[in-house]
Design an enzyme around this catalytic site. Structure first.
Site: not given
Length: 350
Positions: A88-89, A92, A101, A105, A108, A110, A270, A307, A314
């Site tokens: 995305r950047y 990185r 996981c 959560c 989440c 995702r 999000d 985001d 972000k």
């Protein structure tokens, strides 16, 4: 005590009544459930209003998808040139070695992509992802996420970290995890050692949303990481009914700093499907962030971020503290108004 992976398990653990379980059956069919034995113990006497309970126990509100919500709210898919990589950047990339996981959560971003038995990259796919990093010299930092990378064995973690250390232009690996507060016993000396490699700086971002998560066991796991020389960052999601007041955020951020974790990001939630009940407005979030200025030191101040949907990255979402003086000239000759932590404004010329 066994981990919980279904509504039936939650009912058996006394965390839901059978009627409440029936009310979330459709939610459970769509979005994964998982709680570690450690968290089941921590929730033994918790009720639906408890900040820990609300993060992990499904609710009927999740069945509603708001019109603005998306399956891929931050655009991972459109920024993925190779399986397991999100670029995305410029400097990185994300490396996602698995989509499972230890806990799931309820908010989440995702949640449409992760689940029990979540797909892990095959050895060939991992090699292809590492090759992408190797052939892109602009990549300086690799963020290992998922899923939760600390679910991998120390052997597999070590392989990933050491493979990255062999790439000359990679200087930093950053691992994102919930494990220290969700399954702290998993943070063993062997796992900690696997995270380090020569010529590579290892950082870890730990996801913590409420001060009550910083139990004795969690503090021990965090100390094992910090004592090994791994710098720790804190990632927090601003969640309605869980931490959306200044006192809760103050207690959390002070608790993080006391445990050698620098609060890094406070995420506005999000636009993930079925999560609107967790989402305050941006104006509410900005007011909370403003209320923390002066209340806690700079060590305790994360960057409040949004985001941008669609994969655009972000954007800092904090309120503005310095603005052009409305009485000045068209080119800013009048200077600026600077607001202090009490709310008073002061003219600045410079």
């Amino acid at each position: 005590m066994k981990a919980a992976h279904s509504v039936t398990d939650l009912v058996a653990a006394g965390l839901m009544t059978p009627a409440a379980g029936e009310a979330v059956a459709a939610v459970a069919d769509r979005y994964a459930i998982a709680l570690t034995p450690y968290l089941l113990g921590a929730l033994e006497n918790a009720a639906p209003g408890d900040p820990l309970y609300a993060q992990y126990i499904p609710s009927p509100e999740e069945a509603y998808t708001a019109p603005e919500e998306r399956e891929d709210p931050i655009g991972d898919v459109v920024r993925s040139p190779v399986k397991g990589i999100v670029h995305r950047y410029p400097d990185r990339v994300l490396l996602k070695p698995l989509h499972a996981c230890a806990v799931y959560c309820r908010f989440c971003f995702r949640r449409e992509m992760v689940g029990p038995g979540g797909e892990a990259l095959s050895p060939e796919e991992l090699d292809a992802a590492l090759a992408y990093v190797r052939t892109h010299p602009e990549v300086w930092e690799v963020v290992v996420t998922g899923g939760d990378p600390l679910l991998l064995s120390p052997r597999r973690l070590s392989h990933i970290v050491r493979s990255l250390s062999d790439i000359p232009h990679v200087g930093v690996v950053r691992l994102h995890t919930r494990i220290p507060v969700a399954d702290p016993a998993r943070v063993t000396a062997e796992l900690v050692e696997a995270l380090k490699a020569p010529e590579l700086a290892t950082w870890m971002a730990v996801h913590v949303n409420h001060a009550s998560e910083l139990t004795e066991e969690a503090r021990g796991a965090l100390a094992r990481l910090a004592d090994a020389g791994i710098p720790l960052l804190g990632q927090t999601v601003l969640l309605k009914g869980i931490n959306d007041d200044a006192a809760a955020l103050e207690a959390l951020f002070r608790g993080l700093v006391r445990n050698r974790i620098k609060p890094y990001y406070l995420h506005h939630p999000d636009l993930a499907a079925g999560t609107s009940h967790f989402r305050p407005t941006l104006a509410e979030g900005q007011a909370l962030v403003k209320g923390l200025r002066g209340r806690v030191s700079g060590l305790c101040q994360p960057t409040y971020v949004l985001d941008i949907p669609g994969g655009h990255g972000k954007a800092p979402a904090a309120p503005g503290w310095v603005r052009p003086d409305g009485e000045g000239g068209p080119n800013g000759e009048g200077g600026y108004l600077a607001e202090d932590f009490t709310g008073a404004t002061h003219r600045y010329r410079g």
